[in-house]
Design an enzyme around this catalytic site. Structure first.
Site, PDB file in Angstrom:
ATOM      1  N   GLU A  46      46.088  51.538  30.994  1.00 45.25           N
ATOM      2  CA  GLU A  46      45.085  51.812  32.041  1.00 45.25           C
ATOM      3  C   GLU A  46      43.670  52.021  31.505  1.00 45.25           C
ATOM      4  O   GLU A  46      42.849  52.664  32.153  1.00 45.25           O
ATOM      5  CB  GLU A  46      45.494  53.018  32.900  1.00 45.25           C
ATOM      6  CG  GLU A  46      46.572  52.666  33.903  1.00 45.25           C
ATOM      7  CD  GLU A  46      46.820  53.771  34.908  1.00 45.25           C
ATOM      8  OE1 GLU A  46      46.199  53.741  35.967  1.00 45.25           O
ATOM      9  OE2 GLU A  46      47.623  54.677  34.599  1.00 45.25           O
ATOM     10  N   THR A  51      41.565  44.097  33.059  1.00 41.19           N
ATOM     11  CA  THR A  51      40.391  43.932  33.918  1.00 41.19           C
ATOM     12  C   THR A  51      39.308  43.178  33.146  1.00 41.19           C
ATOM     13  O   THR A  51      38.666  42.271  33.676  1.00 41.19           O
ATOM     14  CB  THR A  51      39.866  45.311  34.376  1.00 41.19           C
ATOM     15  OG1 THR A  51      40.985  46.087  34.812  1.00 41.19           O
ATOM     16  CG2 THR A  51      38.865  45.182  35.502  1.00 41.19           C
ATOM     17  N   ARG A 176      45.884  47.001  40.202  1.00 44.76           N
ATOM     18  CA  ARG A 176      46.539  47.510  39.006  1.00 44.76           C
ATOM     19  C   ARG A 176      47.900  46.838  38.825  1.00 44.76           C
ATOM     20  O   ARG A 176      48.770  46.930  39.703  1.00 44.76           O
ATOM     21  CB  ARG A 176      46.720  49.033  39.135  1.00 44.76           C
ATOM     22  CG  ARG A 176      47.678  49.646  38.149  1.00 44.76           C
ATOM     23  CD  ARG A 176      47.148  49.597  36.726  1.00 44.76           C
ATOM     24  NE  ARG A 176      48.114  50.196  35.804  1.00 44.76           N
ATOM     25  CZ  ARG A 176      48.261  49.826  34.541  1.00 44.76           C
ATOM     26  NH1 ARG A 176      47.521  48.858  34.022  1.00 44.76           N
ATOM     27  NH2 ARG A 176      49.145  50.419  33.770  1.00 44.76           N
ATOM     28  N   ASP A 198      45.464  39.732  25.447  1.00 43.68           N
ATOM     29  CA  ASP A 198      45.582  41.002  26.175  1.00 43.68           C
ATOM     30  C   ASP A 198      47.023  41.499  26.028  1.00 43.68           C
ATOM     31  O   ASP A 198      47.972  40.749  26.260  1.00 43.68           O
ATOM     32  CB  ASP A 198      45.263  40.735  27.664  1.00 43.68           C
ATOM     33  CG  ASP A 198      45.433  41.975  28.522  1.00 43.68           C
ATOM     34  OD1 ASP A 198      45.308  43.094  27.995  1.00 43.68           O
ATOM     35  OD2 ASP A 198      45.705  41.822  29.733  1.00 43.68           O
ATOM     36  N   GLN A 202      50.663  50.763  27.177  1.00 47.55           N
ATOM     37  CA  GLN A 202      51.502  51.967  27.233  1.00 47.55           C
ATOM     38  C   GLN A 202      52.399  52.002  25.986  1.00 47.55           C
ATOM     39  O   GLN A 202      52.675  50.968  25.375  1.00 47.55           O
ATOM     40  CB  GLN A 202      52.313  51.974  28.526  1.00 47.55           C
ATOM     41  CG  GLN A 202      51.403  52.257  29.715  1.00 47.55           C
ATOM     42  CD  GLN A 202      52.165  52.616  30.994  1.00 47.55           C
ATOM     43  OE1 GLN A 202      53.386  52.808  30.990  1.00 47.55           O
ATOM     44  NE2 GLN A 202      51.437  52.685  32.093  1.00 47.55           N
TER      45      GLN A 202
HETATM   46  N1  LIG Z   1      36.508  52.354  38.615  1.00 44.24           N
HETATM   47  C1  LIG Z   1      36.884  51.629  37.557  1.00 44.24           C
HETATM   48  N2  LIG Z   1      38.129  51.166  37.496  1.00 44.24           N
HETATM   49  C2  LIG Z   1      38.465  50.418  36.413  1.00 44.24           C
HETATM   50  C3  LIG Z   1      37.558  50.115  35.369  1.00 44.24           C
HETATM   51  N3  LIG Z   1      38.218  49.375  34.444  1.00 44.24           N
HETATM   52  C4  LIG Z   1      39.463  49.204  34.907  1.00 44.24           C
HETATM   53  N4  LIG Z   1      39.620  49.829  36.095  1.00 44.24           N
HETATM   54  C5  LIG Z   1      40.837  49.933  36.908  1.00 44.24           C
HETATM   55  O1  LIG Z   1      41.798  50.646  36.149  1.00 44.24           O
HETATM   56  C6  LIG Z   1      43.098  50.148  36.385  1.00 44.24           C
HETATM   57  C7  LIG Z   1      43.761  49.845  35.068  1.00 44.24           C
HETATM   58  O2  LIG Z   1      43.096  48.768  34.452  1.00 44.24           O
HETATM   59  P1  LIG Z   1      43.896  47.658  33.632  1.00 44.24           P
HETATM   60  O3  LIG Z   1      42.903  46.626  33.248  1.00 44.24           O
HETATM   61  O4  LIG Z   1      45.112  47.239  34.343  1.00 44.24           O
HETATM   62  O5  LIG Z   1      44.318  48.512  32.347  1.00 44.24           O
HETATM   63  P2  LIG Z   1      45.107  48.003  31.045  1.00 44.24           P
HETATM   64  O6  LIG Z   1      44.381  48.573  29.882  1.00 44.24           O
HETATM   65  O7  LIG Z   1      45.267  46.528  31.073  1.00 44.24           O
HETATM   66  O8  LIG Z   1      46.504  48.734  31.212  1.00 44.24           O
HETATM   67  P3  LIG Z   1      47.926  48.285  30.570  1.00 44.24           P
HETATM   68  O9  LIG Z   1      48.197  46.892  30.999  1.00 44.24           O
HETATM   69  O10 LIG Z   1      48.915  49.269  31.091  1.00 44.24           O
HETATM   70  O11 LIG Z   1      47.755  48.417  29.086  1.00 44.24           O
HETATM   71  C8  LIG Z   1      42.917  48.919  37.304  1.00 44.24           C
HETATM   72  O12 LIG Z   1      43.212  49.292  38.613  1.00 44.24           O
HETATM   73  C9  LIG Z   1      41.457  48.567  37.163  1.00 44.24           C
HETATM   74  O13 LIG Z   1      40.914  47.996  38.333  1.00 44.24           O
HETATM   75  C10 LIG Z   1      36.234  50.642  35.460  1.00 44.24           C
HETATM   76  O14 LIG Z   1      35.371  50.457  34.585  1.00 44.24           O
HETATM   77  N5  LIG Z   1      35.960  51.388  36.575  1.00 44.24           N
HETATM   78 MG   LIG Z   2      46.926  45.322  31.139  1.00 48.33          MG
END
Ligand SMILES: Nc1nc2c(ncn2[C@@H]2O[C@H](COP(=O)(O)OP(=O)(O)OP(=O)(O)O)[C@@H](O)[C@H]2O)c(=O)[nH]1
Ligand SMILES: [Mg+2]
Length: 355
Positions: A46, A51, A176, A198, A202
């Site tokens: 997360e 993203t 997400r 990517d 977790q």
């Molecule tokens: N408000 C906000 N939300 C964000 C930002 N960056 C990511 N998000 C939100 O945070 C959530 C998690 O982002 P992901 O890109 O899925 O995170 P990840 O690092 O890929 O997570 P894993 O796949 O579990 O490793 C998503 O719902 C995104 O939309 C940001 O800069 N601001």
């Molecule tokens: Mg991810």
């Protein structure tokens, strides 16, 4: 004194000459050839890696195609259902009564994906306005965790429920989906060909990381700035920022990445700007004395990561290149990605002996 002065000037001259030479080489490369680079997105769950991956795609293509946008409809609706389920279960645990019990029970019982229909949409919308659910929301991050964008999606539920619904770019960026597979794609930005990888962040996903470690030009390490007051989904006794610092330290010290540029994205700046007004950074770093002041807190966090890297200021040839980001903001990401690419190319020229 004079002698030191002369020495410093000589050093400065050499540094300036090297920098000018690198600039010339960069210009030459920009004109002459595509520059290939392998970029690994790392960081805890997360933190915003996927993203960022979507944003890089958007920077290249300027828009998502319709089929891709449509593929997000079930994911967004599932985000709504799964998060409402967490809210209902948390309300039960906290002893907060809900008015719309019957529909709430239906949501709590769902194991698989719900077939979306008007009844589900109306029920979810009413539950969102339920005073019990609104009360439970006050305990978010203290007693349970919700996806960052869930308030945004519930506020947009009428649009999302329409039979003609097509997600916007923002909807896609805010969805997400936990990464459970390594995703790899090539992108062309200006004259860079980026091979971007990517991974899932977790804990259970990190054993897959090592398969991507060969010949990495740069790591973009993502950290959620809001993690300072949150705990891990995987282990709610561990603070998210502490986990990020430990992970970052391991990555910087790993022999795999001795020649890789280490770029740090301090992400979710939009949320952090709000959170820091309410929650002091000392909840995570007791020795922090800067108060609820955004600028002080950012500088402090940045220093913690630089110190965790183990790269010694002025002594080590290696650096951490930090950027404060909001991965939802395409303009911001385009700017920092281009700056990061410039850094990666400069470092590659240095490492591979051109300068
Ligand atoms: N408000 C906000 N939300 C964000 C930002 N960056 C990511 N998000 C939100 O945070 C959530 C998690 O982002 P992901 O890109 O899925 O995170 P990840 O690092 O890929 O997570 P894993 O796949 O579990 O490793 C998503 O719902 C995104 O939309 C940001 O800069 N601001
Ligand atoms: Mg991810």
């Amino acid at each position: 004194m004079g002698c030191f002065q002369t020495k410093k000037n000589d050093d400065q001259k050499v540094a300036l000459r090297t920098s000018n030479n690198i600039d010339k080489e960069l210009d030459k490369n920009k004109k002459e050839q595509d520059y290939e680079t392998k970029i690994l997105l790392l960081g805890p769950g997360e933190s915003g890696k996927s993203t960022l991956f979507k944003q890089i795609q958007l920077i290249q293509d300027r828009e998502f195609d319709e089929e891709y946008l449509q593929s997000y409809i079930p994911l967004i609706r599932q985000n709504l259902v799964s998060q409402m389920k967490i809210l209902l279960e948390s309300s039960d645990r906290l002893g907060i009564p809900i008015q719309k019990q019957e529909f709430g029970n239906l949501i709590k019982k769902t194991k698989k994906r719900l077939l979306w229909n008007e009844e589900i949409a109306t029920g979810l919308s009413e539950l969102w306005q339920d005073s019990g659910i609104q009360k439970s929301l006050e305990f978010k991050d203290k007693k349970f965790h919700l996806y960052d964008s869930i308030e945004y999606f519930f506020e947009e539920i009428d649009r999302i429920s329409s039979e003609f619904y097509l997600p916007t770019n923002e909807d896609v960026l805010r969805t997400r989906v936990k990464s459970i597979a390594v995703e790899e794609a090539k992108f062309k930005i200006e004259n860079f060909v980026l091979n971007v990888i990517d991974v899932g962040g977790q804990r259970s996903e990190r054993r897959k990381w090592i398969h991507c470690f060969e010949e990495v030009s740069a790591i973009i390490f993502c950290v959620s700035l809001t993690g300072y007051h949150q705990t891990l989904i995987e282990d709610n006794s561990v603070n998210r920022m502490e986990e990020a610092l430990n992970l970052f330290s391991d990555i910087c010290k790993s022999p795999w990445f001795l020649n890789s540029s280490i770029i740090l994205f301090l992400n979710k700046n939009d949320l952090f700007e709000e959170d820091i007004k309410k929650i002091d950074l000392s909840v995570c770093f007791p020795e922090y004395k800067g108060g609820k002041v955004y600028e002080n807190a950012i500088v402090y966090i940045q220093e913690q990561f630089i110190s965790a890297s183990g790269f010694k200021k002025n002594l080590s040839k290696r650096n951490v290149y930090p950027f404060v980001t909001c991965a939802l903001n395409t303009e911001n990401i385009e700017f920092v990605i281009k700056a990061a690419l410039d850094t990666i190319m400069r470092n590659n020229l240095k490492y591979y002996g051109i300068y």
